[in-house]
Design a protein around this motif. Structure first.
Motif, short mmCIF file in Angstrom:
data_model
loop_
_atom_site.label_atom_id
_atom_site.label_comp_id
_atom_site.label_asym_id
_atom_site.label_seq_id
_atom_site.Cartn_x
_atom_site.Cartn_y
_atom_site.Cartn_z
N VAL A 7 -126.95 -11.96 -94.92
CA VAL A 7 -127.52 -10.34 -94.26
C VAL A 7 -128.02 -10.11 -95.98
CG1 VAL A 7 -128.42 -8.00 -93.83
CG2 VAL A 7 -126.10 -9.84 -92.15
N SER A 37 -135.28 -8.05 -87.93
CA SER A 37 -133.94 -6.84 -87.29
C SER A 37 -134.23 -6.05 -87.80
CB SER A 37 -133.03 -7.77 -88.29
OG SER A 37 -133.05 -7.68 -89.38
N HIS A 39 -131.48 -2.26 -89.29
CA HIS A 39 -129.98 -2.24 -89.99
C HIS A 39 -129.77 -0.44 -89.66
CE1 HIS A 39 -131.06 -6.19 -92.06
NE2 HIS A 39 -131.86 -5.68 -92.26
N ARG A 41 -126.53 2.56 -90.66
CA ARG A 41 -125.85 2.71 -91.60
C ARG A 41 -125.60 3.91 -90.93
NH1 ARG A 41 -127.89 2.85 -97.65
NH2 ARG A 41 -128.87 3.96 -97.65
N MET A 50 -123.28 -1.76 -93.25
CA MET A 50 -124.08 -1.86 -91.93
C MET A 50 -123.68 -2.66 -91.04
SD MET A 50 -127.33 -3.23 -94.22
CE MET A 50 -127.17 -5.08 -94.23
N SER A 52 -126.34 -4.61 -88.24
CA SER A 52 -127.90 -5.88 -88.17
C SER A 52 -127.73 -6.07 -87.01
CB SER A 52 -127.61 -6.91 -89.12
OG SER A 52 -127.61 -6.33 -90.25
#
Length: 67
Positions: A7, A37, A39, A41, A50, A52
């Motif tokens: 990533v 995408s 992400h 966290r 994180m 994804s």
């Protein structure tokens, strides 16, 4: 989630806190959208990693969670 390709780093400016995070120290989630995408966290542990997700699984999750 993509496990075969690394990533790319996500710029810090791309992250935003969920509107459902209360700020009272409980559920603090940040999201960064990218082309194709998303992400996610923990805002209290930013260097902790994180998750994804591809665009379709993320859209499915958001639709489910919004009910």
């Amino acid at each position: 989630m993509n496990t075969t390709e690394p990533v790319r780093p996500v710029p810090e400016a791309a992250w935003f806190k969920s509107s459902y995070s209360s700020g009272a120290g409980g559920e603090c989630v940040e999201v960064a959208n990218a082309i194709g995408s998303a992400h996610v966290r923990d805002s209290k542990n930013k260097p902790g990693g994180m998750l994804s997700f591809g665009a379709e699984p993320w859209a499915t999750f958001v639709a489910f969670a919004s009910h």
